[in-house]
Design a protein around this motif. Structure first.
Motif, PDB file in Angstrom:
ATOM      1  N   ILE A  53     -14.292 -39.614   6.668  1.00 38.82           N
ATOM      2  CA  ILE A  53     -13.198 -38.685   6.344  1.00 38.82           C
ATOM      3  C   ILE A  53     -13.309 -37.394   7.134  1.00 38.82           C
ATOM      4  N   MET A  54     -14.495 -36.829   7.182  1.00 44.64           N
ATOM      5  CA  MET A  54     -14.661 -35.472   7.735  1.00 44.64           C
ATOM      6  C   MET A  54     -15.038 -35.456   9.212  1.00 44.64           C
ATOM      7  N   GLY A  55     -15.520 -36.590   9.753  1.00 43.05           N
ATOM      8  CA  GLY A  55     -15.913 -36.604  11.157  1.00 43.05           C
ATOM      9  C   GLY A  55     -17.011 -35.595  11.418  1.00 43.05           C
ATOM     10  N   LYS A  56     -16.855 -34.823  12.487  1.00 47.94           N
ATOM     11  CA  LYS A  56     -17.908 -33.858  12.853  1.00 47.94           C
ATOM     12  C   LYS A  56     -18.066 -32.755  11.810  1.00 47.94           C
ATOM     13  N   LEU A  57     -17.058 -32.582  10.928  1.00 48.40           N
ATOM     14  CA  LEU A  57     -17.160 -31.555   9.886  1.00 48.40           C
ATOM     15  C   LEU A  57     -18.008 -32.019   8.705  1.00 48.40           C
ATOM     16  N   GLY A  58     -18.347 -33.306   8.687  1.00 43.56           N
ATOM     17  CA  GLY A  58     -19.141 -33.855   7.584  1.00 43.56           C
ATOM     18  C   GLY A  58     -20.503 -33.205   7.443  1.00 43.56           C
ATOM     19  N   TYR A  59     -21.008 -32.641   8.523  1.00 44.02           N
ATOM     20  CA  TYR A  59     -22.318 -31.970   8.469  1.00 44.02           C
ATOM     21  C   TYR A  59     -22.230 -30.648   7.714  1.00 44.02           C
ATOM     22  N   HIS A  60     -21.025 -30.080   7.606  1.00 41.54           N
ATOM     23  CA  HIS A  60     -20.864 -28.765   6.981  1.00 41.54           C
ATOM     24  C   HIS A  60     -20.361 -28.830   5.545  1.00 41.54           C
ATOM     25  N   PHE A  61     -19.712 -29.937   5.181  1.00 37.61           N
ATOM     26  CA  PHE A  61     -19.022 -29.977   3.884  1.00 37.61           C
ATOM     27  C   PHE A  61     -19.418 -31.197   3.064  1.00 37.61           C
ATOM     28  N   GLU A  62     -20.043 -30.941   1.915  1.00 39.95           N
ATOM     29  CA  GLU A  62     -20.351 -32.020   0.976  1.00 39.95           C
ATOM     30  C   GLU A  62     -19.126 -32.355   0.135  1.00 39.95           C
ATOM     31  N   HIS A  63     -18.354 -31.304  -0.184  1.00 42.03           N
ATOM     32  CA  HIS A  63     -17.116 -31.472  -0.949  1.00 42.03           C
ATOM     33  C   HIS A  63     -15.945 -31.113  -0.050  1.00 42.03           C
ATOM     34  N   PHE A  64     -14.774 -31.670  -0.362  1.00 39.90           N
ATOM     35  CA  PHE A  64     -13.598 -31.348   0.441  1.00 39.90           C
ATOM     36  C   PHE A  64     -13.297 -29.864   0.246  1.00 39.90           C
ATOM     37  N   PRO A  65     -13.179 -29.101   1.333  1.00 42.73           N
ATOM     38  CA  PRO A  65     -13.201 -27.641   1.196  1.00 42.73           C
ATOM     39  C   PRO A  65     -11.880 -26.983   0.802  1.00 42.73           C
ATOM     40  N   LEU A  66     -10.787 -27.780   0.741  1.00 43.50           N
ATOM     41  CA  LEU A  66      -9.486 -27.194   0.413  1.00 43.50           C
ATOM     42  C   LEU A  66      -8.918 -27.814  -0.859  1.00 43.50           C
ATOM     43  N   LEU A  67      -8.060 -27.048  -1.529  1.00 40.95           N
ATOM     44  CA  LEU A  67      -7.304 -27.511  -2.688  1.00 40.95           C
ATOM     45  C   LEU A  67      -5.832 -27.236  -2.397  1.00 40.95           C
ATOM     46  N   LEU A  68      -4.986 -28.271  -2.546  1.00 44.97           N
ATOM     47  CA  LEU A  68      -3.558 -28.146  -2.223  1.00 44.97           C
ATOM     48  C   LEU A  68      -2.731 -28.306  -3.486  1.00 44.97           C
ATOM     49  N   LYS A  69      -1.686 -27.473  -3.592  1.00 39.73           N
ATOM     50  CA  LYS A  69      -0.861 -27.485  -4.799  1.00 39.73           C
ATOM     51  C   LYS A  69       0.603 -27.242  -4.447  1.00 39.73           C
ATOM     52  N   PHE A  70       1.485 -27.678  -5.343  1.00 45.57           N
ATOM     53  CA  PHE A  70       2.841 -27.137  -5.422  1.00 45.57           C
ATOM     54  C   PHE A  70       2.893 -26.288  -6.695  1.00 45.57           C
ATOM     55  N   LEU A  71       3.500 -25.117  -6.604  1.00 50.37           N
ATOM     56  CA  LEU A  71       3.655 -24.244  -7.770  1.00 50.37           C
ATOM     57  C   LEU A  71       5.132 -24.067  -8.085  1.00 50.37           C
ATOM     58  N   ASP A  72       5.477 -24.192  -9.363  1.00 50.71           N
ATOM     59  CA  ASP A  72       6.817 -23.837  -9.840  1.00 50.71           C
ATOM     60  C   ASP A  72       6.666 -22.588 -10.701  1.00 50.71           C
ATOM     61  N   CYS A  73       6.931 -21.457 -10.081  1.00 51.57           N
ATOM     62  CA  CYS A  73       6.740 -20.167 -10.761  1.00 51.57           C
ATOM     63  C   CYS A  73       8.075 -19.723 -11.351  1.00 51.57           C
ATOM     64  N   LYS A  74       8.468 -20.364 -12.461  1.00 50.43           N
ATOM     65  CA  LYS A  74       9.741 -20.008 -13.085  1.00 50.43           C
ATOM     66  C   LYS A  74       9.680 -18.559 -13.579  1.00 50.43           C
ATOM     67  N   GLU A  75       8.582 -18.229 -14.269  1.00 50.49           N
ATOM     68  CA  GLU A  75       8.326 -16.845 -14.688  1.00 50.49           C
ATOM     69  C   GLU A  75       7.263 -16.276 -13.747  1.00 50.49           C
ATOM     70  N   VAL A  76       7.084 -14.977 -13.814  1.00 52.26           N
ATOM     71  CA  VAL A  76       6.083 -14.348 -12.950  1.00 52.26           C
ATOM     72  C   VAL A  76       4.676 -14.646 -13.475  1.00 52.26           C
ATOM     73  N   LEU A  77       3.741 -14.931 -12.576  1.00 50.76           N
ATOM     74  CA  LEU A  77       2.343 -15.172 -12.949  1.00 50.76           C
ATOM     75  C   LEU A  77       1.685 -13.865 -13.360  1.00 50.76           C
ATOM     76  N   SER A  78       0.485 -13.970 -13.893  1.00 48.47           N
ATOM     77  CA  SER A  78      -0.291 -12.756 -14.164  1.00 48.47           C
ATOM     78  C   SER A  78      -0.585 -12.041 -12.848  1.00 48.47           C
ATOM     79  N   VAL A  79      -0.786 -10.731 -12.926  1.00 51.63           N
ATOM     80  CA  VAL A  79      -1.266  -9.967 -11.766  1.00 51.63           C
ATOM     81  C   VAL A  79      -2.752 -10.274 -11.644  1.00 51.63           C
ATOM     82  N   GLN A  80      -3.166 -10.804 -10.491  1.00 52.06           N
ATOM     83  CA  GLN A  80      -4.509 -11.381 -10.404  1.00 52.06           C
ATOM     84  C   GLN A  80      -5.162 -11.129  -9.055  1.00 52.06           C
ATOM     85  N   VAL A  81      -6.441 -11.453  -9.019  1.00 49.36           N
ATOM     86  CA  VAL A  81      -7.207 -11.319  -7.777  1.00 49.36           C
ATOM     87  C   VAL A  81      -8.296 -12.386  -7.778  1.00 49.36           C
ATOM     88  N   HIS A  82      -8.687 -12.819  -6.582  1.00 57.17           N
ATOM     89  CA  HIS A  82      -9.756 -13.812  -6.443  1.00 57.17           C
ATOM     90  C   HIS A  82     -10.916 -13.204  -5.657  1.00 57.17           C
TER      91      HIS A  82
END
Length: 329
Positions: free
Chosen positions: A75-104
């Motif tokens: 799956i990862m090819g040459k990147l397999g040496y760097h990543f044990e887990h898949f490094p990205l998470l993909l989503k669709f969001l339906d933000c009908k109302e406004v989300l909380s004001v947040q930070v990561h």
């Protein structure tokens, strides 16, 4: 074993959110849970609690976590040496109302991240807007920790946030440490494989399921804010030199993303690296090992590194997001 690998599609995982709506049923073919607001569809996820499952073929039912354990280098090819887990998470969001004001938090703020997890830099591509669409991205210039705390206490946080009215196809980059929220929009989101969010403010609302306000994490949020992240607007797309009919929207240490709009055949995938394809309009077909693989609106296809490049034939015009994972040498 690698002969088993093919272009992989996944079942979305729907998530209840108090700010969600019902618009994802127009984007995805999987029926939504009945009578509740659905805010998120996780379309590619390698999280212990929510790992997406392959939807067809001889690997059907295996999760992305299973695949990374059994076929990591295919799956990862040459990147397999760097990543044990898949490094990205993909989503669709339906933000009908406004989300909380947040930070990561960022990757290096280890004290605020569960062990083995990551910080969270993310980005959005706007798919639909409505009359009340608004994106809040970054603080207004001149905002300090002191006047931000004051605005939380007197419920005027919105006055401290930079915001704009988004248009369809706008692309917005949210670096970790950026105060943000959005409402009245449907977006595609690409992010680091992380689920760490600190709420600064939640508009004084209650969760209908619990009858209680949702928990805030004001101290942690304040500790993670990058006060230099101000006045953030949509990115300016850059015409791709390497890909036909493509524009590059994002290019950072965590992900690269191109948007391709085409009526004629074009090449997808990369040599010895995985590619992620997300279709936002239309449909197309790829051939691999004498079998046909389709992709249509709302679907994600993971092209394992071992597959390399494929020709994609649109049925009419297709809009495709192609995502690469940068090599962290």
């Amino acid at each position: 074993m690698s002969t088993q690998i093919y272009p992989l599609k996944f079942e979305p995982i729907y998530q209840y959110r108090i700010w969600g709506g019902r618009k994802l049923e127009h984007l995805l073919s999987k029926p939504l849970p009945e009578n509740e607001p659905v805010g998120e569809a996780w379309i590619l996820s390698d999280r212990k609690d929510h790992s997406t499952q392959v939807s067809g073929g001889n690997l059907k039912g295996l999760t992305l976590t299973n695949l990374m354990a059994d076929f990591r280098y295919e799956i990862m090819g040459k990147l397999g040496y760097h990543f044990e887990h898949f490094p990205l998470l993909l989503k669709f969001l339906d933000c009908k109302e406004v989300l909380s004001v947040q930070v990561h938090p960022s990757d290096d703020q280890k004290e605020y991240i569960p062990q083995g997890d990551l910080g969270k830099t993310e980005a959005w591509v706007v798919l639909e807007t409505s009359e009340d669409s608004r994106i809040y991205a970054g603080l207004k210039k001149g905002t300090t920790k002191e006047n931000l705390v004051e605005s939380i206490q007197n419920k005027s946080v919105a006055d401290r946030l930079h915001s704009f009215v988004p248009k369809k196809d706008d692309a917005v980059f949210i670096h970790s440490g950026t105060v943000h929220t959005l409402g009245g929009t449907v977006v595609f989101e690409v992010q680091e494989n992380s689920d760490v969010t600190f709420r600064l403010y939640d508009w004084d609302r209650t969760d209908p399921k619990t009858g209680e306000p949702r928990e805030l994490q004001v101290e942690k949020a304040l500790a993670c804010i990058d006060f230099k992240q101000v006045d953030i607007g949509p990115v300016i797309p850059e015409k791709s030199k390497d890909m036909k009919n493509a524009e590059k929207l994002f290019d950072n240490e965590h992900f690269k993303l191109w948007r391709i709009k085409s009526e004629s055949e074009f090449t997808v995938g990369f040599k010895d690296e995985p590619a992620i394809l997300v279709c936002t309009e239309g449909q197309g077909m790829m051939k691999y090992n004498d079998a046909d693989y389709t992709i249509s609106k709302g679907e994600v296809v993971l092209l394992p590194a071992i597959i390399g490049l494929l020709d994609l034939h649109p049925e009419q015009e297709i809009t495709l997001l192609q995502i690469a994972i940068p090599d962290r040498k």
